[in-house]
Design a protein around this motif. Structure first.
Motif, PDB file in Angstrom:
ATOM      1  N   SER A 195       9.432  -6.185   7.089  1.00  0.00           N
ATOM      2  CA  SER A 195      10.463  -7.221   7.036  1.00  0.00           C
ATOM      3  C   SER A 195      10.486  -7.891   5.681  1.00  0.00           C
ATOM      4  CB  SER A 195      10.163  -8.275   8.103  1.00  0.00           C
ATOM      5  OG  SER A 195      11.096  -9.323   8.057  1.00  0.00           O
ATOM      6  N   CYS A 225       2.847  -4.361   8.524  1.00  0.00           N
ATOM      7  CA  CYS A 225       1.664  -4.490   9.366  1.00  0.00           C
ATOM      8  C   CYS A 225       1.126  -3.099   9.668  1.00  0.00           C
ATOM      9  CB  CYS A 225       2.000  -5.187  10.684  1.00  0.00           C
ATOM     10  SG  CYS A 225       2.696  -6.825  10.488  1.00  0.00           S
ATOM     11  N   HIS A 234      -4.319  -5.801  13.579  1.00  0.00           N
ATOM     12  CA  HIS A 234      -3.547  -5.370  12.416  1.00  0.00           C
ATOM     13  C   HIS A 234      -3.770  -6.242  11.181  1.00  0.00           C
ATOM     14  CE1 HIS A 234      -1.663  -2.811  15.317  1.00  0.00           C
ATOM     15  NE2 HIS A 234      -0.851  -2.310  14.403  1.00  0.00           N
ATOM     16  N   ILE A 262       6.054   3.210  10.076  1.00  0.00           N
ATOM     17  CA  ILE A 262       5.985   1.835  10.564  1.00  0.00           C
ATOM     18  C   ILE A 262       7.368   1.342  10.984  1.00  0.00           C
ATOM     19  CG2 ILE A 262       3.991   1.254   9.126  1.00  0.00           C
ATOM     20  CD1 ILE A 262       5.989  -0.359   7.349  1.00  0.00           C
ATOM     21  N   SER A 263       7.359   0.384  11.887  1.00  0.00           N
ATOM     22  CA  SER A 263       8.564  -0.366  12.196  1.00  0.00           C
ATOM     23  C   SER A 263       8.312  -1.846  11.936  1.00  0.00           C
ATOM     24  CB  SER A 263       9.007  -0.127  13.639  1.00  0.00           C
ATOM     25  OG  SER A 263       7.984  -0.493  14.523  1.00  0.00           O
ATOM     26  N   ALA A 264       7.043  -2.214  11.702  1.00  0.00           N
ATOM     27  CA  ALA A 264       6.678  -3.599  11.391  1.00  0.00           C
ATOM     28  C   ALA A 264       6.814  -3.802   9.884  1.00  0.00           C
ATOM     29  CB  ALA A 264       5.263  -3.891  11.854  1.00  0.00           C
ATOM     30  N   THR A 306      14.768  -1.372  15.653  1.00  0.00           N
ATOM     31  CA  THR A 306      14.274  -1.612  14.299  1.00  0.00           C
ATOM     32  C   THR A 306      14.462  -0.372  13.446  1.00  0.00           C
ATOM     33  OG1 THR A 306      12.352  -2.332  13.011  1.00  0.00           O
ATOM     34  CG2 THR A 306      11.913  -0.955  14.924  1.00  0.00           C
ATOM     35  N   ILE A 332      -1.822  -7.715   7.966  1.00  0.00           N
ATOM     36  CA  ILE A 332      -0.475  -8.078   7.539  1.00  0.00           C
ATOM     37  C   ILE A 332      -0.522  -8.170   6.016  1.00  0.00           C
ATOM     38  CG2 ILE A 332       1.365  -9.794   7.659  1.00  0.00           C
ATOM     39  CD1 ILE A 332      -0.115 -10.709  10.350  1.00  0.00           C
TER      40      ILE A 332
END
Length: 160
Positions: free
Chosen positions: A40, A52, A128, A36-38, A18, A130
Motif C-alpha cells: 500500500s 508485509c 509479519h 504479495i497482496s499486502a 486487492t 512491515i
C-alpha cells in the motif's frame, strides 16, 4: 453475527479485492521473491509505501540484509508469475523471469509497474514484518492499457 476466529478473519479479508505484486530482493541466500497482496501507499510527503512479509521467509531476510527491494505490480495476464513467486524461493531461476535494473534491484519482466525502494523502517506485526520504504525508481510498462491482476476470495482474477 459470526464469532471472530482466525478462519472468520481470513474469510472476511478474502472479500477485499486487492492488486497482486511480486517483491524481489537479493540477500546472503541469493535472489528471493514473494507474491504479495499486502502492499500500500502510505504517504506522499515523504513518499512512503509499505509491504508485509512473513518474518521467516527468505525474501524477508534478504530485505533485512540488503535494505532494498523491487516491487513488480503484475498485469492481468501474469497469473503464472504470481503462482511462481508464491512458493519458496529455493532453487528458482530468477534470470528467466526477471530483469535487472541499473540500481541493482530486479523485477518481473513485463509487469505493469516496477518500483525500486529503500527500507526506511521495519515494524513487527504478529507473524509479519512491515517494511516502510521510500520509492527511488518507477518504471511503467509501455502498454498502459493493460489491466492489473486482482486477488479476490482466494483466487486470481482479471480486473473488473
Amino acid at each position: 453475527m459470526t464469532m471472530v476466529t482466525s478462519d472468520a478473519f481470513r474469510n472476511a479479508m478474502a472479500h477485499f479485492a486487492t492488486g497482486v505484486a511480486v517483491v524481489t530482493a537479493r540477500g546472503a541466500e541469493g535472489e528471493c521473491g514473494a507474491t504479495i497482496s499486502a502492499f500500500s501507499s502510505v504517504s506522499l510527503d515523504p513518499l512512503t509505501l509499505l509491504i508485509c512479509l512473513h518474518h521467516k521467509s527468505a525474501t524477508c531476510r534478504a530485505i533485512e540484509e540488503s535494505g532494498t527491494f523491487g516491487i513488480s505490480i503484475l498485469r492481468s495476464n501474469q497469473k503464472d508469475m504470481a503462482m511462481y513467486f508464491a512458493g519458496k524461493s529455493d532453487g528458482k531461476s530468477f534470470g528467466e523471469y526477471c530483469v535487472k535494473h541499473e540500481s541493482g534491484n530486479f523485477f518481473v519482466k513485463d509487469a505493469l509497474v516496477h518500483i525500486g525502494v529503500n527500507v526506511v523502517e521495519t515494524l513487527r506485526g504478529g507473524t509479519h514484518e512491515i517494511f516502510l520504504a521510500q520509492p527511488l525508481s518507477i518504471d511503467f510498462h509501455p502498454d498502459q492499457s493493460s489491466q492489473p491482476l486482482v486477488y479476490f476470495r482466494g483466487a486470481f482474477d482479471l480486473a473488473a
